[in-house]
Design a protein around this motif. Sequence first.
Motif, PDB file in Angstrom:
ATOM      1  N   LEU A  87       0.829  -1.206   0.000  1.00  0.00           N
ATOM      2  CA  LEU A  87       0.000   0.000   0.000  1.00  0.00           C
ATOM      3  C   LEU A  87       0.862   1.255   0.000  1.00  0.00           C
ATOM      4  CD1 LEU A  87      -2.636  -1.156   2.663  1.00  0.00           C
ATOM      5  CD2 LEU A  87      -2.745  -1.383   0.164  1.00  0.00           C
ATOM      6  N   GLU A  88       1.976   1.212   0.727  1.00  0.00           N
ATOM      7  CA  GLU A  88       2.947   2.310   0.747  1.00  0.00           C
ATOM      8  C   GLU A  88       4.331   1.688   0.783  1.00  0.00           C
ATOM      9  OE1 GLU A  88       2.373   5.362   3.755  1.00  0.00           O
ATOM     10  OE2 GLU A  88       0.216   4.972   3.744  1.00  0.00           O
ATOM     11  N   GLN A  89       5.235   2.263  -0.001  1.00  0.00           N
ATOM     12  CA  GLN A  89       6.577   1.701  -0.073  1.00  0.00           C
ATOM     13  C   GLN A  89       7.556   2.566   0.706  1.00  0.00           C
ATOM     14  OE1 GLN A  89       7.318   0.177  -3.830  1.00  0.00           O
ATOM     15  NE2 GLN A  89       9.071  -0.997  -3.146  1.00  0.00           N
ATOM     16  N   GLY A  90       8.288   1.912   1.609  1.00  0.00           N
ATOM     17  CA  GLY A  90       9.320   2.591   2.372  1.00  0.00           C
ATOM     18  C   GLY A  90      10.675   2.367   1.729  1.00  0.00           C
ATOM     19  N   ASP A  91      11.715   2.932   2.358  1.00  0.00           N
ATOM     20  CA  ASP A  91      13.057   2.762   1.805  1.00  0.00           C
ATOM     21  C   ASP A  91      14.075   2.408   2.883  1.00  0.00           C
ATOM     22  OD1 ASP A  91      13.192   5.174   3.114  1.00  0.00           O
ATOM     23  OD2 ASP A  91      13.761   6.344   1.361  1.00  0.00           O
ATOM     24  N   GLY A  92      13.588   1.950   4.022  1.00  0.00           N
ATOM     25  CA  GLY A  92      14.478   1.581   5.120  1.00  0.00           C
ATOM     26  C   GLY A  92      14.989   0.161   4.979  1.00  0.00           C
ATOM     27  N   LYS A  93      15.559  -0.333   6.062  1.00  0.00           N
ATOM     28  CA  LYS A  93      16.131  -1.682   6.017  1.00  0.00           C
ATOM     29  C   LYS A  93      15.063  -2.739   6.295  1.00  0.00           C
ATOM     30  CE  LYS A  93      17.884  -1.324  10.746  1.00  0.00           C
ATOM     31  NZ  LYS A  93      19.037  -1.384  11.610  1.00  0.00           N
ATOM     32  N   SER A  94      15.372  -3.962   5.890  1.00  0.00           N
ATOM     33  CA  SER A  94      14.491  -5.110   6.113  1.00  0.00           C
ATOM     34  C   SER A  94      14.983  -5.896   7.326  1.00  0.00           C
ATOM     35  CB  SER A  94      14.484  -6.034   4.892  1.00  0.00           C
ATOM     36  OG  SER A  94      13.906  -5.393   3.793  1.00  0.00           O
ATOM     37  N   PRO A  95      14.060  -6.456   8.092  1.00  0.00           N
ATOM     38  CA  PRO A  95      14.473  -7.246   9.251  1.00  0.00           C
ATOM     39  C   PRO A  95      14.870  -8.662   8.866  1.00  0.00           C
ATOM     40  CG  PRO A  95      12.087  -7.149   9.147  1.00  0.00           C
ATOM     41  CD  PRO A  95      12.610  -6.292   8.028  1.00  0.00           C
ATOM     42  N   GLY A  96      15.687  -9.265   9.688  1.00  0.00           N
ATOM     43  CA  GLY A  96      15.991 -10.687   9.569  1.00  0.00           C
ATOM     44  C   GLY A  96      15.145 -11.444  10.574  1.00  0.00           C
ATOM     45  N   ALA A 139       6.209 -12.299   5.888  1.00  0.00           N
ATOM     46  CA  ALA A 139       5.953 -10.976   5.316  1.00  0.00           C
ATOM     47  C   ALA A 139       6.942  -9.935   5.837  1.00  0.00           C
ATOM     48  CB  ALA A 139       4.518 -10.544   5.618  1.00  0.00           C
ATOM     49  N   LEU A 140       7.158  -9.925   7.152  1.00  0.00           N
ATOM     50  CA  LEU A 140       8.040  -8.905   7.732  1.00  0.00           C
ATOM     51  C   LEU A 140       9.434  -8.924   7.119  1.00  0.00           C
ATOM     52  CD1 LEU A 140       7.014  -9.167  11.490  1.00  0.00           C
ATOM     53  CD2 LEU A 140       6.794  -7.126  10.033  1.00  0.00           C
ATOM     54  N   GLN A 141       9.963 -10.115   6.841  1.00  0.00           N
ATOM     55  CA  GLN A 141      11.320 -10.204   6.300  1.00  0.00           C
ATOM     56  C   GLN A 141      11.414  -9.699   4.858  1.00  0.00           C
ATOM     57  OE1 GLN A 141      13.754 -13.712   7.791  1.00  0.00           O
ATOM     58  NE2 GLN A 141      11.644 -14.385   8.219  1.00  0.00           N
ATOM     59  N   GLY A 146       9.097   1.637   6.804  1.00  0.00           N
ATOM     60  CA  GLY A 146       8.268   2.600   6.082  1.00  0.00           C
ATOM     61  C   GLY A 146       7.207   1.948   5.214  1.00  0.00           C
ATOM     62  N   ASP A 147       7.349   0.644   4.927  1.00  0.00           N
ATOM     63  CA  ASP A 147       6.343  -0.070   4.135  1.00  0.00           C
ATOM     64  C   ASP A 147       5.035  -0.193   4.910  1.00  0.00           C
ATOM     65  OD1 ASP A 147       7.999  -0.563   1.965  1.00  0.00           O
ATOM     66  OD2 ASP A 147       8.129  -2.729   2.305  1.00  0.00           O
ATOM     67  N   VAL A 148       3.944  -0.154   4.165  1.00  0.00           N
ATOM     68  CA  VAL A 148       2.622  -0.517   4.677  1.00  0.00           C
ATOM     69  C   VAL A 148       2.075  -1.563   3.722  1.00  0.00           C
ATOM     70  CG1 VAL A 148       0.288   0.254   5.259  1.00  0.00           C
ATOM     71  CG2 VAL A 148       2.243   1.782   5.662  1.00  0.00           C
ATOM     72  N   TRP A 149       1.797  -2.737   4.248  1.00  0.00           N
ATOM     73  CA  TRP A 149       1.287  -3.843   3.437  1.00  0.00           C
ATOM     74  C   TRP A 149      -0.045  -4.313   3.980  1.00  0.00           C
ATOM     75  CZ3 TRP A 149       5.357  -8.129   2.037  1.00  0.00           C
ATOM     76  CH2 TRP A 149       6.423  -7.560   1.326  1.00  0.00           C
ATOM     77  N   ARG A 150      -0.844  -4.812   3.070  1.00  0.00           N
ATOM     78  CA  ARG A 150      -2.041  -5.559   3.441  1.00  0.00           C
ATOM     79  C   ARG A 150      -1.681  -7.018   3.204  1.00  0.00           C
ATOM     80  NH1 ARG A 150      -6.341  -7.623   0.620  1.00  0.00           N
ATOM     81  NH2 ARG A 150      -8.229  -7.899   1.851  1.00  0.00           N
ATOM     82  N   ILE A 181       7.492   0.107  11.133  1.00  0.00           N
ATOM     83  CA  ILE A 181       7.981   1.417  11.566  1.00  0.00           C
ATOM     84  C   ILE A 181       9.494   1.404  11.726  1.00  0.00           C
ATOM     85  CG2 ILE A 181       7.914   3.119  13.434  1.00  0.00           C
ATOM     86  CD1 ILE A 181       5.018   2.126  13.990  1.00  0.00           C
ATOM     87  N   GLU A 182      10.006   0.368  12.405  1.00  0.00           N
ATOM     88  CA  GLU A 182      11.438   0.353  12.688  1.00  0.00           C
ATOM     89  C   GLU A 182      11.938  -1.081  12.854  1.00  0.00           C
ATOM     90  OE1 GLU A 182      14.516   2.029  16.150  1.00  0.00           O
ATOM     91  OE2 GLU A 182      12.375   2.494  16.285  1.00  0.00           O
TER      92      GLU A 182
END
Length: 185
Positions: A87-96, A139-141, A146-150, A181-182
């Motif tokens: 729904l919204e694309q962020g540009d931060g890091k992805s979690p492991g 999904a989280l990984q 900053g992403d918002v997903w459904r 968020i973070e």
Amino acid sequence: ILLFMLAGCSDQTNETATGGTTSDPVEAEVVDAVTDIAEATGRLAEKLRDDKATEQANLTEGKAYLHINAEKPNVTVLETGLQFEILEQGDGKSPGPESNVVTHYHGTFISGEVFDSSLERGEPAEFPVNRVIKGWTQALQMMKEGDVWRIVIPPHLAYGKRGAGQTIPPDTVLVFEVELIEVRD
């Protein structure tokens, strides 16, 4: 069987559950207890039948929902069955898998009924990525800060046949809007 055996053991004067009679108060109590157990067993069997019917209905409705949702534009379906839409694309890091994350989320059943929401509580949730249901972990990984997903999670990636207490019935498809968020490593 025990009820019939007990009822047939006496020819006294108090009426038993089977229409027999007994004057022995202990025997009468045993007969009444056995009758109560038989009735409770019947109620339990009826509840199990109802639960099984509910599980089957959840599976049928869930499969239909997943099929219809998969056909929507911008919905991605993974091999595991997890479905998501960005729904919204962020540009931060992805979690492991070992990361802790801070998220806002809004969880509903396919009917739209809310079962849990950090948004409604007004406070984001923080948790380890590998300590949530499989659909969330997956999904989280893939998300970035900053992403918002459904995300639409089939039962086998959610709570499956066990459900989650009184809140989430067995074999239920879950729908979440998730904001990452973070990422805290």
